[in-house]
Motif scaffolding. Structure first.
Motif, PDB file in Angstrom:
ATOM      1  N   ASP A  10     -79.675 -68.571  48.065  1.00  0.00           N
ATOM      2  CA  ASP A  10     -81.077 -68.702  47.630  1.00  0.00           C
ATOM      3  C   ASP A  10     -81.981 -68.996  48.818  1.00  0.00           C
ATOM      4  O   ASP A  10     -83.093 -68.465  48.920  1.00  0.00           O
ATOM      5  N   LEU A  11     -81.476 -69.826  49.742  1.00  0.00           N
ATOM      6  CA  LEU A  11     -82.259 -70.194  50.916  1.00  0.00           C
ATOM      7  C   LEU A  11     -82.323 -69.055  51.930  1.00  0.00           C
ATOM      8  O   LEU A  11     -83.349 -68.836  52.574  1.00  0.00           O
ATOM      9  N   ASP A  12     -81.187 -68.333  52.058  1.00  0.00           N
ATOM     10  CA  ASP A  12     -81.142 -67.251  53.043  1.00  0.00           C
ATOM     11  C   ASP A  12     -80.208 -66.155  52.535  1.00  0.00           C
ATOM     12  O   ASP A  12     -78.992 -66.223  52.699  1.00  0.00           O
ATOM     13  N   PRO A  13     -80.753 -65.136  51.892  1.00  0.00           N
ATOM     14  CA  PRO A  13     -79.921 -64.070  51.319  1.00  0.00           C
ATOM     15  C   PRO A  13     -79.311 -63.132  52.356  1.00  0.00           C
ATOM     16  O   PRO A  13     -78.657 -62.156  51.987  1.00  0.00           O
ATOM     17  N   THR A  14     -79.511 -63.424  53.641  1.00  0.00           N
ATOM     18  CA  THR A  14     -78.914 -62.575  54.686  1.00  0.00           C
ATOM     19  C   THR A  14     -77.642 -63.189  55.260  1.00  0.00           C
ATOM     20  O   THR A  14     -77.113 -62.688  56.260  1.00  0.00           O
ATOM     21  N   LEU A  15     -77.126 -64.243  54.661  1.00  0.00           N
ATOM     22  CA  LEU A  15     -75.922 -64.914  55.184  1.00  0.00           C
ATOM     23  C   LEU A  15     -74.673 -64.109  54.816  1.00  0.00           C
ATOM     24  O   LEU A  15     -74.161 -64.181  53.695  1.00  0.00           O
ATOM     25  N   ALA A  16     -74.164 -63.359  55.768  1.00  0.00           N
ATOM     26  CA  ALA A  16     -73.020 -62.480  55.511  1.00  0.00           C
ATOM     27  C   ALA A  16     -71.789 -63.274  55.074  1.00  0.00           C
ATOM     28  O   ALA A  16     -71.069 -62.862  54.152  1.00  0.00           O
ATOM     29  N   GLU A  17     -71.534 -64.403  55.720  1.00  0.00           N
ATOM     30  CA  GLU A  17     -70.339 -65.184  55.394  1.00  0.00           C
ATOM     31  C   GLU A  17     -70.417 -65.729  53.974  1.00  0.00           C
ATOM     32  O   GLU A  17     -69.399 -65.782  53.256  1.00  0.00           O
ATOM     33  N   ALA A  18     -71.581 -66.136  53.535  1.00  0.00           N
ATOM     34  CA  ALA A  18     -71.737 -66.631  52.164  1.00  0.00           C
ATOM     35  C   ALA A  18     -71.480 -65.514  51.151  1.00  0.00           C
ATOM     36  O   ALA A  18     -70.831 -65.726  50.127  1.00  0.00           O
ATOM     37  N   TRP A  19     -72.007 -64.328  51.424  1.00  0.00           N
ATOM     38  CA  TRP A  19     -71.739 -63.200  50.540  1.00  0.00           C
ATOM     39  C   TRP A  19     -70.240 -62.892  50.495  1.00  0.00           C
ATOM     40  O   TRP A  19     -69.675 -62.573  49.443  1.00  0.00           O
ATOM     41  N   SER A  20     -69.592 -62.954  51.665  1.00  0.00           N
ATOM     42  CA  SER A  20     -68.160 -62.683  51.731  1.00  0.00           C
ATOM     43  C   SER A  20     -67.361 -63.688  50.905  1.00  0.00           C
ATOM     44  O   SER A  20     -66.467 -63.319  50.128  1.00  0.00           O
ATOM     45  N   GLN A  21     -67.676 -64.964  51.058  1.00  0.00           N
ATOM     46  CA  GLN A  21     -66.970 -65.993  50.290  1.00  0.00           C
ATOM     47  C   GLN A  21     -67.236 -65.835  48.795  1.00  0.00           C
ATOM     48  O   GLN A  21     -66.328 -66.029  47.967  1.00  0.00           O
ATOM     49  N   ARG A  22     -68.464 -65.487  48.453  1.00  0.00           N
ATOM     50  CA  ARG A  22     -68.801 -65.264  47.048  1.00  0.00           C
ATOM     51  C   ARG A  22     -67.974 -64.105  46.485  1.00  0.00           C
ATOM     52  O   ARG A  22     -67.434 -64.181  45.369  1.00  0.00           O
ATOM     53  N   GLY A  23     -67.860 -63.034  47.263  1.00  0.00           N
ATOM     54  CA  GLY A  23     -67.056 -61.893  46.828  1.00  0.00           C
ATOM     55  C   GLY A  23     -65.600 -62.266  46.612  1.00  0.00           C
ATOM     56  O   GLY A  23     -64.975 -61.848  45.627  1.00  0.00           O
ATOM     57  N   SER A  24     -65.041 -63.066  47.515  1.00  0.00           N
ATOM     58  CA  SER A  24     -63.640 -63.474  47.385  1.00  0.00           C
ATOM     59  C   SER A  24     -63.426 -64.330  46.141  1.00  0.00           C
ATOM     60  O   SER A  24     -62.421 -64.176  45.430  1.00  0.00           O
ATOM     61  N   LEU A  25     -64.360 -65.226  45.865  1.00  0.00           N
ATOM     62  CA  LEU A  25     -64.256 -66.054  44.665  1.00  0.00           C
ATOM     63  C   LEU A  25     -64.328 -65.201  43.392  1.00  0.00           C
ATOM     64  O   LEU A  25     -63.542 -65.393  42.459  1.00  0.00           O
ATOM     65  N   LEU A  26     -65.235 -64.243  43.373  1.00  0.00           N
ATOM     66  CA  LEU A  26     -65.373 -63.377  42.209  1.00  0.00           C
ATOM     67  C   LEU A  26     -64.140 -62.480  42.040  1.00  0.00           C
ATOM     68  O   LEU A  26     -63.708 -62.213  40.907  1.00  0.00           O
ATOM     69  N   GLU A  28     -61.083 -63.301  42.880  1.00  0.00           N
ATOM     70  CA  GLU A  28     -60.034 -64.163  42.340  1.00  0.00           C
ATOM     71  C   GLU A  28     -60.270 -64.501  40.876  1.00  0.00           C
ATOM     72  O   GLU A  28     -59.315 -64.756  40.126  1.00  0.00           O
ATOM     73  N   LEU A  29     -61.535 -64.483  40.447  1.00  0.00           N
ATOM     74  CA  LEU A  29     -61.870 -64.762  39.045  1.00  0.00           C
ATOM     75  C   LEU A  29     -61.731 -63.517  38.161  1.00  0.00           C
ATOM     76  O   LEU A  29     -61.973 -63.575  36.952  1.00  0.00           O
ATOM     77  N   GLY A  30     -61.360 -62.392  38.771  1.00  0.00           N
ATOM     78  CA  GLY A  30     -61.200 -61.167  37.993  1.00  0.00           C
ATOM     79  C   GLY A  30     -62.494 -60.511  37.597  1.00  0.00           C
ATOM     80  O   GLY A  30     -62.597 -59.890  36.523  1.00  0.00           O
ATOM     81  N   ARG A  31     -63.505 -60.608  38.459  1.00  0.00           N
ATOM     82  CA  ARG A  31     -64.812 -59.990  38.204  1.00  0.00           C
ATOM     83  C   ARG A  31     -65.101 -58.975  39.316  1.00  0.00           C
ATOM     84  O   ARG A  31     -65.919 -59.185  40.195  1.00  0.00           O
ATOM     85  N   PRO A  32     -64.385 -57.830  39.283  1.00  0.00           N
ATOM     86  CA  PRO A  32     -64.416 -56.901  40.415  1.00  0.00           C
ATOM     87  C   PRO A  32     -65.774 -56.270  40.697  1.00  0.00           C
ATOM     88  O   PRO A  32     -66.115 -56.054  41.863  1.00  0.00           O
ATOM     89  N   ALA A  33     -66.544 -55.952  39.678  1.00  0.00           N
ATOM     90  CA  ALA A  33     -67.845 -55.313  39.921  1.00  0.00           C
ATOM     91  C   ALA A  33     -68.783 -56.255  40.661  1.00  0.00           C
ATOM     92  O   ALA A  33     -69.472 -55.847  41.616  1.00  0.00           O
ATOM     93  N   GLU A  34     -68.805 -57.520  40.268  1.00  0.00           N
ATOM     94  CA  GLU A  34     -69.641 -58.507  40.954  1.00  0.00           C
ATOM     95  C   GLU A  34     -69.123 -58.779  42.364  1.00  0.00           C
ATOM     96  O   GLU A  34     -69.902 -58.962  43.308  1.00  0.00           O
ATOM     97  N   ALA A  35     -67.797 -58.791  42.491  1.00  0.00           N
ATOM     98  CA  ALA A  35     -67.205 -58.988  43.815  1.00  0.00           C
ATOM     99  C   ALA A  35     -67.602 -57.846  44.744  1.00  0.00           C
ATOM    100  O   ALA A  35     -67.954 -58.061  45.916  1.00  0.00           O
ATOM    101  N   ALA A  36     -67.559 -56.616  44.233  1.00  0.00           N
ATOM    102  CA  ALA A  36     -67.927 -55.453  45.045  1.00  0.00           C
ATOM    103  C   ALA A  36     -69.368 -55.565  45.536  1.00  0.00           C
ATOM    104  O   ALA A  36     -69.661 -55.286  46.711  1.00  0.00           O
ATOM    105  N   HIS A  37     -70.274 -55.988  44.652  1.00  0.00           N
ATOM    106  CA  HIS A  37     -71.672 -56.158  45.058  1.00  0.00           C
ATOM    107  C   HIS A  37     -71.785 -57.173  46.195  1.00  0.00           C
ATOM    108  O   HIS A  37     -72.527 -56.950  47.176  1.00  0.00           O
ATOM    109  N   SER A  38     -71.047 -58.269  46.106  1.00  0.00           N
ATOM    110  CA  SER A  38     -71.112 -59.299  47.147  1.00  0.00           C
ATOM    111  C   SER A  38     -70.563 -58.772  48.472  1.00  0.00           C
ATOM    112  O   SER A  38     -71.134 -59.030  49.537  1.00  0.00           O
ATOM    113  N   PHE A  39     -69.465 -58.037  48.416  1.00  0.00           N
ATOM    114  CA  PHE A  39     -68.909 -57.483  49.650  1.00  0.00           C
ATOM    115  C   PHE A  39     -69.860 -56.439  50.257  1.00  0.00           C
ATOM    116  O   PHE A  39     -69.973 -56.329  51.489  1.00  0.00           O
TER     117      PHE A  39
END
Length: 272
Positions: A10-26, A28-39
């Motif tokens: 929210d503070l900085d939507p250009t943080l690549a590492e945050a997007w990457s970690q978000r994708g990995s969490l999604l 692991e939660l079995g939410r592939p479409a959302e994970a793909a968007h984050s990656f």
């Protein structure tokens, strides 16, 4: 989803590492479409391209032939300290025992073994007293250090297993072992050819693979491990001059309390 990650983006939507970690969490939660968007967002903001193309393939149902070497190396460098205890006790890993039991139950002795993806030395320990010389290779520097410290190996090299096989061609070995290793390799065409080029007459190439789901010969799964079919193994063996001595199915380890099934394979060079 981590509140900290959401706040950071929210503070900085250009943080690549945050997007990457978000994708990995999604993932692991079995939410592939959302994970793909984050990656995809991670890539757009400068994340490691090879690594994140690999992540994307896993959640899109695509199969890259091989993972990035950096992924495997970093995975096992981070895992090395707890690798053996977690694998054997928490995951009830028995692939090295199941794979090598037929050799242990025979009277056969081996002169020289090459242990591919040797890890901490579980295969070498299992065959102790049956092999005169054991050399190992692993991508992870931390795993190499543990294998060297075990005292079971004549030599342990850090590097990829395909290069190790290719370098071995001038000095044939009579046993090549790869227990639960090809799940981090992917396509096995080059490995099968290189192993055949360095196996001594009458030698044995023993390995295990995770079973692919029906309809797939080679599959990159969402868990970032590769799976292979029986047909794929049989086809490659025939194409590269191998004879199947044994091929059977049995669990490799457990995942969330359920057995992960694998194919166990012993190949010998085909008579020509």
């Amino acid at each position: 989803m981590s509140d900290a990650l959401a706040q950071a983006l929210d503070l900085d939507p250009t943080l690549a590492e945050a997007w990457s970690q978000r994708g990995s969490l999604l993932r692991e939660l079995g939410r592939p479409a959302e994970a793909a968007h984050s990656f995809e967002q991670a890539l757009a903001h400068g994340a490691d391209e090879a690594l994140h193309r690999f992540y994307l393939a896993s959640v899109r149902g695509e199969t890259l032939e091989h993972p990035p070497a950096s992924y495997v190396q970093n995975l096992f460098d981070d895992y090395a300290a707890e690798f053996q205890s977690h694998l054997v006790h928490a995951l009830k890993y028995r692939a090295h025992e199941v794979l090598l039991d037929p050799l242990c139950e025979s009277d056969r002795q081996f002169a020289h073994m090459l242990d591919l993806g040797c890890g901490t030395g579980l295969c070498a320990r299992r065959l102790q007293g049956r092999v005169a010389r054991i050399d190992g290779v692993d991508l992870s520097a931390q795993m190499v250090a543990q294998a060297q410290a075990s005292g079971l190996y004549r030599r342990v090299s850090q590097g990829d297993l395909l290069s190790a096989l290719q370098q071995q061609a001038s000095m044939p070995v009579d046993l090549i072992v790869a227990a639960d290793v090809f799940i981090y390799v992917g396509a096995l065409d080059e490995v099968m050819a290189a192993a055949r080029a360095c196996i001594a007459r009458g030698g044995c190439f023993a390995f295990s693979v995770e079973q692919a789901p029906p309809g797939h010969d080679l599959r990159l799964q969402e868990n970032l491990r590769y799976a292979h079919s029986r047909h794929y193994i049989e086809q490659l063996a025939q194409a590269h001059g191998w004879r199947i001595d044994r091929l059977w199915e049995a669990p490799l380890r457990e995942d969330q309390g359920r057995p992960v099934m694998g194919w166990y394979v012993h190949l010998q060079p085909a008579l020509t």
